[in-house]
Enzyme design. Structure first.
Site, short mmCIF file in Angstrom:
data_model
loop_
_atom_site.label_atom_id
_atom_site.label_comp_id
_atom_site.label_asym_id
_atom_site.label_seq_id
_atom_site.Cartn_x
_atom_site.Cartn_y
_atom_site.Cartn_z
N SER A 288 0.73 -1.23 0.00
CA SER A 288 0.23 0.12 -0.01
C SER A 288 0.92 1.26 -0.10
O SER A 288 1.94 1.50 0.79
CB SER A 288 -1.02 0.07 1.21
N LYS A 294 5.74 11.73 -0.49
CA LYS A 294 6.15 11.33 0.98
C LYS A 294 6.37 9.88 1.14
O LYS A 294 7.47 9.54 2.03
CB LYS A 294 4.75 11.14 1.90
N GLU A 295 6.22 8.96 0.04
CA GLU A 295 6.79 7.75 -0.22
C GLU A 295 7.34 7.71 -1.24
O GLU A 295 6.89 7.42 -2.36
CB GLU A 295 5.56 6.67 0.17
N ASP A 324 -3.22 4.74 -3.43
CA ASP A 324 -4.68 5.32 -2.91
C ASP A 324 -4.41 6.90 -3.53
O ASP A 324 -5.51 7.22 -3.39
CB ASP A 324 -4.65 5.41 -1.47
N LYS A 516 -9.88 5.73 4.46
CA LYS A 516 -8.19 5.68 4.39
C LYS A 516 -7.68 4.27 4.00
O LYS A 516 -8.02 3.61 3.18
CB LYS A 516 -7.61 6.34 5.60
N LYS A 517 -6.57 3.93 4.78
CA LYS A 517 -5.97 2.85 4.39
C LYS A 517 -6.56 1.36 4.40
O LYS A 517 -6.58 0.54 3.49
CB LYS A 517 -4.50 2.54 5.34
N ASP A 541 3.85 -2.73 4.05
CA ASP A 541 4.16 -1.25 3.83
C ASP A 541 4.96 -1.02 2.66
O ASP A 541 5.94 -1.84 2.31
CB ASP A 541 4.44 -0.31 4.99
N ASP A 751 -5.71 -1.86 12.33
CA ASP A 751 -5.02 -3.03 12.21
C ASP A 751 -5.12 -3.91 13.63
O ASP A 751 -5.50 -4.96 13.70
CB ASP A 751 -3.42 -2.97 12.23
#
Length: 1048
Positions: A288, A294-295, A324, A516-517, A541, A751
């Protein structure tokens, strides 16, 4: 055995025979039969006497080649053995009977003497066979060599002569080569020498704490009841919090896997698998990501490459990435990664590369040639390193490429629009500017359906179409071997297939809650069920890559073992790279991952921590386990099987609906999966394929061997269209997704809630610690980023406490200590309130000249000493069974105080305001300073980013420092100094400051660059405030007359 009977005259009057060597064997009845040319031996007859060293008897083991008179045996065995009649038994019994017949007839015929000779060998060289060595002993090794002697029947040797060992009786070498059934995992208990003292100390400390708190309540400090009252409330809460934390740690265990047994069961050729194809179930890997800014896409691409190169059957592995944000940068970076994987994956298989993340591999400090034996390894590594460098350059240049490409296409579109407007305006350009949309273009000249660089309606974050792109097709069922000079590398004999890879970006529209996630993960669950339907799901991740290529096989050992059908997920520990050597802010979190999680594995299983977790798809769908237990009683001491949890028929469901609702809502069966028939049909298939092999009578709910050998059908257009439909934003309307099915919505820490729901239904989880780390990732080393990470976790815990996911409302299928662990998850942020008060108590004590007790008497010091020693011993034993270092344990204690006085407190305030008043508060960065040295890999550690979370710990530090100066000044200048109260306050102030040291060090920036003026001003401020306090509240000698000595 060797005996030598004395010389004796026989009954016939003849002299005894000369000294000779006798060859004999012992029969099954215990008698001795001679194998020499002489008469049979009778150990109690001719050769008995005083001298036992005249004749020798050599005992030879009974082997098929050492069987006298084998050809004349007509006897039958008493009964068949496990593989039919036993040749050894029948021949020995036949020899006994012939022996008895010979004794009865006087033993004079020549046939009987022939039975006693070693004449069964087919070799004609009998003289050479009986040659003696120089010591007059029989040379057995030479006899085996010259006669091609055989050892018998077994898995060490099997004769090729079918007439010798009874091949017609149904025996073969395979009967002996079949290995016995072996479990795939083992449970390793912590040594009793460590665990028993640990449990004993826990009980002892509980008793001491009870006595200490009772003594504290009964002995108030009448001079400062307000100080005593605050301290006793905090200490009672700390004792309660410690009990919640320590009770789930009473039964830690370790586990081990057997990868060789897994290979023998699922990958070796057998009667049910003649071609040796893999019978392992399929695995879908989810990655994801949300924002390429940012990633970084290069980090995500390296994670994807490590997944595609994992050591698991290629045809059983599928990788999905959820973007996403719908960014074209991520999309094209993944396309580049798949292109580079065509050479990287075969290279890893050819040379057994570890780790299979190219960035981590090429930056490794170890010798790359270690354990490498292929002569072309250096050449291949040099070539693949150059290819990877070019790959990185292409990834880094993608933003400019995309921008320039879009500008080029947009300029062409603008020219077309101007030309059209000119034609419509009679050959002249209109006065107003020509309007056209600046789109983001793909390499094939079409519009990107996701988020554009210049956002517009239908092409912005939170407002774009669903995207699903299969970048690597379904692989062939059988290996596809490479050829020499395959893209400049020799992949001869190497499987060059790639697993299937798909890019997924769910549809987003305004007005929908996308959750969201958790919502992105549920969209991938549905899409993967339609495309590949792997019965197991591994989620990672984007910055967590596979460090151990056998990690999936390690997890599969638990899922496919006996009882594995009751396991909902396998949680792997999180390991991090790029952490500063001192681990200033406890980023490794080893106390939690190696201590708490290992202890929970001895109960009902570890909690789900968001990444590095392998799920059973059927459990994610909200179904109950095939078998479960209920725990009754106050402490769950009574265990009984739960009711049948299988799906009911329609008539049974109608009867159940007519009955009053008496069970927990989590125990109901999911019903509303959506309107996709293809998805609904995949549920039963995933449940069946996820069962363990039914290769042993103790395996329940298993599947027959060879059930997963059929190839997957290739993807067609209707299947892909259905996968696109299930990721639409409207699909979850009026369904149970997010409530009972998939990842659970409504919490920042989705989670923990998702794992809790599974445990609440009776499933259990397993903690898999591999010898080589399974996964590795990155963690924030900056103080501000670390505190915001902890703030998010604590906020989720507060939300859990005020929701129906509170463990107080759990079912009876949750074990008592597991319930206590989940209670601690929701309660631990509230400890921050009492921790903040307790950190101010030393300063208040020094300011007021009082202490939490009347005086440092013997009882208080004894209790304090015993509790401290007991806590120290408990920590040492916990370090022993968990493997955590003492420095890591101390760093964890320090950051517990830092986080408790900042992020945890903010989370509690935020949660209370949200629950009581419905007010949302977010703690964001207010200012930022850049790192000073870009070449330093730990430069981010010294960056100071101011945030409101710094206020409380900074206040605690300043207050305690000033209070120390004031306390010293007050005591020194007092007429009758109260040293006992000063010592108590100083001790606890230094205890607070010692825990706050990493926080203060983080505020100072880079070591050695703190200006001297800071220290000067801090000293001047402390002295000024101290003198001001003494002037306002001078020491009162009349009130302090009785406190001038330490009361012991």
């Amino acid at each position: 055995m060797a005996t030598s009977p004395p010389k004796k005259t026989t009954s016939s009057g003849t002299r005894p025979p000369q000294q000779s060597l006798k060859f004999a064997r012992r029969t099954s009845s215990g008698r001795i039969v001679s194998l020499s040319r002489d008469d049979d031996l009778d150990m109690s007859g001719d050769f008995s006497g005083q001298n036992d060293y005249i004749n020798y008897t050599v005992m030879m083991p009974p082997t098929p080649d050492n069987q006298p008179n084998a050809g004349t045996s007509d006897s039958k065995p008493d009964g068949p053995g496990p593989y039919g009649m036993s040749r050894f038994r029948s021949e020995s019994q036949g020899m006994d009977r012939r022996r008895d017949d010979g004794d009865g007839g006087g033993g004079g015929n020549g046939g009987a003497k022939m039975d006693k000779r070693i004449s069964v060998m087919k070799s004609s060289n009998n003289k050479s066979m009986l040659l003696r060595s120089q010591t007059a002993d029989f040379d057995h090794n030479r006899w085996l060599f010259e006669t091609k002697g055989k050892y018998g029947i077994g898995n060490a040797f099997w004769s090729e002569d079918e007439d010798t060992y009874g091949m017609d009786r149904g025996m073969s070498m395979s009967d002996f080569m079949d290995k016995p059934w072996k479990p795939l995992t083992r449970k390793l208990s912590v040594p009793a020498g460590i665990l028993s003292p640990y449990r004993l100390l826990v009980v002892f400390r509980l008793i001491v704490l009870a006595f200490f708190l009772t003594w504290r309540v009964r002995n108030p400090n009448n001079d400062a009841l307000w100080l005593w009252g605050m301290s006793i409330v905090c200490e009672i809460w700390f004792a309660f919090s410690w009990i919640l934390d320590i009770l789930p740690k009473l039964n830690p265990i370790n586990r081990a896997t057997d990868l060789a047994a897994l290979h023998d069961k699922f990958d070796r050729p057998s009667t049910s698998n003649p071609n040796g194809r893999s019978d392992l179930p399929g695995v879908d890997v989810f990655v994801s990501t949300a924002d390429p800014d940012k990633e970084p896409p290069l980090v995500t691409a390296n994670t994807i490459l490590s997944i595609l190169a994992v050591d698991y059957p290629v045809e059983k592995l599928t990788c999905y990435i959820s973007d996403d944000g719908g960014a074209i940068l991520t999309f094209e970076a993944m396309a580049e990664a798949v292109n580079f994987a065509q050479v990287w994956v075969p290279f890893c298989r050819k040379h057994n590369i570890e780790p299979r993340n190219p960035d981590s591999y090429f930056n490794s400090k170890i010798d790359p040639t270690k354990n490498k034996k292929r002569p072309d390894f250096v050449k291949d590594r040099r070539w693949i390193k150059r290819e990877y460098d070019e790959f990185k350059v292409r990834i880094n240049g993608l933003p400019d490429v995309i921008r320039k490409r879009s500008e080029t296409y947009n300029s062409k579109e603008e020219a077309k629009e101007k030309k059209l407007a000119k034609e419509q305006n009679g050959g002249l350009l209109p006065q107003e500017p020509v309007k056209f949309t600046k789109a983001t273009w793909m390499a094939d000249g079409t519009h990107w359906p996701g988020t554009w660089l210049n956002p517009t309606p239908d092409h912005a974050k939170g407002d774009h179409a669903g995207i699903l792109q299969v970048m690597s097709k379904v692989p062939e069922m059988d290996p596809v071997m490479g050829h020499p000079d395959e893209k400049k590398l020799d992949f001869t004999g190497i499987d060059i297939r790639l697993p299937m890879f798909a890019y997924v970006s769910r549809e987003k529209r305004p007005g929908y809650d996308h959750n969201k996630k958790a919502g992105a993960m549920n969209a991938m669950v549905r899409a993967s069920a339609v495309l590949s339907n792997g019965p197991f799901i591994l989620n990672l991740d984007c910055d967590h890559y596979i460090y151990n290529s056998l990690a999936i096989r390690e997890g599969m050992c638990f899922m496919m073992d006996r009882g594995g059908d009751r396991i909902c997920y396998i949680q792997f520990p999180q390991r991090f790279e790029g952490i500063d050597p001192s681990d200033r802010y406890a980023n490794h979190n080893t106390v939690f991952f190696d201590g708490n999680m290992r202890a929970l594995d001895g109960l009902q299983g570890p909690v789900y921590v968001g990444t590095g977790c392998m799920f059973r798809r059927y459990a994610l769908y909200g179904f109950n386990p095939p078998r479960a237990h209920e725990y009754l009683g106050v402490f769950g001491q009574t265990k009984k099987p739960a009711r049948d949890t299988r799906p009911q028929s329609q008539s049974e469901e109608e009867d159940a609906e007519s009955q009053p609702l008496a069970s927990h809502p989590d125990l109901g069966l999911p019903k509303k999966f959506g309107n996709s028939t293809m998805f609904t049909e995949s549920i039963a298939v995933a449940e069946y394929q996820g069962r363990p092999l039914a290769d042993h009578k103790s395996v329940k709910n298993g599947r027959p061997p060879g059930a997963l050998l059929l190839p997957r059908p290739p993807l067609d257009a209707p299947t892909v269209a259905e996968a696109v439909a299930v990721i639409s934003c409207w699909y979850e309307d009026k369904t149970e997704w997010g409530d009972r099915i998939g990842w659970i919505y409504g919490s920042v820490t989705e989670d923990v809630v998702t794992g809790y729901r599974m445990h609440n239904r009776g499933w259990r989880s397993v903690y898999c610690i591999t010898k080589r780390d399974a996964f590795r990732g990155t963690a924030p080393i900056n103080l501000t980023d670390r505190l915001h990470q902890v703030l998010r976790w604590a906020t989720g815990s507060v939300e859990i406490f005020f929701s129906r996911n509170n463990a107080f409302l759990a079912t009876r299928r949750l074990k008592f200590l597991q319930r206590v662990a989940y209670l601690n998850v929701g309660i631990y942020p509230f400890t921050s309130i009492f921790l903040v008060v307790y950190c101010f108590l030393p300063a208040l004590s020094l300011f007021s000249g009082q202490f939490i007790v009347q005086g440092l008497n013997v009882a208080f010091l004894t209790y304090l000493l015993v509790i401290t020693i007991c806590l120290t011993l408990l920590s040492l034993l916990e370090v022993k069974w968990s493997g955590v270092g003492l420095e890591e344990w101390w760093r964890n204690e320090q950051f517990w105080v830092i986080g408790g006085t900042s992020a945890h407190l903010a989370a509690v305030i935020q949660g209370l305001l949200k629950v009581v008043a419905g007010i949302e508060i977010s703690f964001t960065l207010t200012s930022k300073s850049s790192g000073e040295d870009d070449d330093d890999i730990y430069a981010d550690l010294y960056m100071v980013k101011w945030t409101s979370l710094f206020i409380m710990p900074l206040t605690i530090i300043v207050t305690n420092i000033v209070s120390i100066v004031i306390g010293l000044s007050r005591t020194i200048y007092s007429v009758i100094p109260q040293w006992s109260k000063l010592l108590g306050g100083l001790f606890f102030s230094f205890w607070v400051l010692a825990h706050m040291y990493p926080f203060a060090k983080g505020l100072m920036g880079r070591r050695g660059r703190v200006p001297t003026i800071v220290y000067v001003w801090a000293g001047l401020v402390s002295i000024t405030v101290s003198l001001l306090w003494i002037s306002v509240s001078p020491p009162d000698s009349s009130n302090n007359a009785g406190g001038g000595s330490v009361d012991i």
